[in-house]
Write an enzyme that holds these catalytic residues in place. Structure first.
Site, PDB file in Angstrom:
ATOM      1  N   ASN A  30      32.028   3.697  -6.022  1.00 31.27           N
ATOM      2  CA  ASN A  30      33.326   4.230  -5.627  1.00 31.27           C
ATOM      3  C   ASN A  30      33.323   4.618  -4.149  1.00 31.27           C
ATOM      4  O   ASN A  30      32.313   5.072  -3.611  1.00 31.27           O
ATOM      5  CB  ASN A  30      33.790   5.385  -6.535  1.00 31.27           C
ATOM      6  CG  ASN A  30      32.766   6.468  -6.756  1.00 31.27           C
ATOM      7  OD1 ASN A  30      31.571   6.247  -6.639  1.00 31.27           O
ATOM      8  ND2 ASN A  30      33.235   7.651  -7.093  1.00 31.27           N
ATOM      9  N   GLU A  79      34.421   0.159 -10.315  1.00 31.09           N
ATOM     10  CA  GLU A  79      34.726  -1.053 -11.088  1.00 31.09           C
ATOM     11  C   GLU A  79      35.545  -2.033 -10.258  1.00 31.09           C
ATOM     12  O   GLU A  79      35.280  -3.238 -10.239  1.00 31.09           O
ATOM     13  CB  GLU A  79      35.543  -0.704 -12.345  1.00 31.09           C
ATOM     14  CG  GLU A  79      34.821   0.168 -13.350  1.00 31.09           C
ATOM     15  CD  GLU A  79      35.019   1.664 -13.129  1.00 31.09           C
ATOM     16  OE1 GLU A  79      35.056   2.095 -11.957  1.00 31.09           O
ATOM     17  OE2 GLU A  79      35.125   2.398 -14.116  1.00 31.09           O
TER      18      GLU A  79
HETATM   19  N1  THU Z   1      35.778   6.830 -10.604  1.00 31.37           N
HETATM   20  C1  THU Z   1      35.225   5.568 -10.659  1.00 31.37           C
HETATM   21  O1  THU Z   1      34.769   5.035  -9.633  1.00 31.37           O
HETATM   22  N2  THU Z   1      35.193   4.937 -11.843  1.00 31.37           N
HETATM   23  C2  THU Z   1      35.508   5.516 -13.036  1.00 31.37           C
HETATM   24  O2  THU Z   1      35.364   4.890 -14.073  1.00 31.37           O
HETATM   25  C3  THU Z   1      36.031   6.897 -13.076  1.00 31.37           C
HETATM   26  C4  THU Z   1      36.366   7.472 -11.738  1.00 31.37           C
HETATM   27  C5  THU Z   1      35.746   7.539  -9.309  1.00 31.37           C
HETATM   28  C6  THU Z   1      37.042   7.733  -8.600  1.00 31.37           C
HETATM   29  C7  THU Z   1      36.710   8.923  -7.725  1.00 31.37           C
HETATM   30  O3  THU Z   1      36.028   8.472  -6.567  1.00 31.37           O
HETATM   31  C8  THU Z   1      35.728   9.738  -8.558  1.00 31.37           C
HETATM   32  O4  THU Z   1      35.214   8.842  -9.524  1.00 31.37           O
HETATM   33  C9  THU Z   1      36.350  10.931  -9.251  1.00 31.37           C
HETATM   34  O5  THU Z   1      37.489  10.579  -9.945  1.00 31.37           O
END
Ligand code: THU
Length: 140
Positions: A51, A64
């Site tokens: 992320n 993802e």
């Molecule tokens: N996030 C993801 O990258 N994937 C997920 O499946 C859930 C949430 C990230 C978005 C943000 O950077 C952090 O997790 C908190 O929401």
């Protein structure tokens, strides 16, 4: 003899490991919540993603979608499995936007493996993750 029955293939275990490992690259100064994803193509290549957040919070992108967009931008269209991992109490559930992006490119039967760092995992098909999803066929 094996002491424990193997519940997942080595291939899936490796994919989960890749998802856990790429969390190190997450850019998460705001949430401090590192997520990793690993996407296996039918040809056997793995595209990873983490992320990437932004000071303008909604501009952030989930692990993802980073993995999927990396693969698509390299011309990949056929996928086998995906793994997602985070340090979460239960296997990390993908957000709704990511499920919609997954549904654009993954078959209804493709497996998505969700994990936490305790190696608790749960696997879902695309159809289970996002049933009755809006898709290209709905515009015909
Ligand atoms: N996030 C993801 O990258 N994937 C997920 O499946 C859930 C949430 C990230 C978005 C943000 O950077 C952090 O997790 C908190 O929401």
């Amino acid at each position: 003899m094996h002491k424990h029955k193997r519940m997942r293939s080595m291939k899936t275990d490796k994919l989960i490991e890749e998802a856990i490992k790429i969390r190190d690259k997450a850019y998460v100064p705001y949430s401090k919540f590192q997520v990793g994803a690993a996407l296996l193509t039918k040809s056997g290549k793995v595209y990873t993603g983490c992320n990437i957040e932004n000071a303008a919070y909604p501009v952030s992108c989930c692990a993802e979608r980073v993995a999927i967009f990396k693969a698509i931008s390299e011309g990949e269209t056929e996928f086998q499995e995906m793994a997602v991992a985070a340090d979460s109490p239960r296997p990390v559930p993908p957000c709704g936007s990511c499920r919609q992006v997954m549904s654009e490119f993954f078959s209804k039967t493709m497996q998505i493996h969700l994990s936490n760092l305790k190696k608790q995992t749960k696997s879902f098909t695309m159809e289970e993750l996002l049933p009755f999803s809006f898709g290209t066929d709905d515009m015909s």
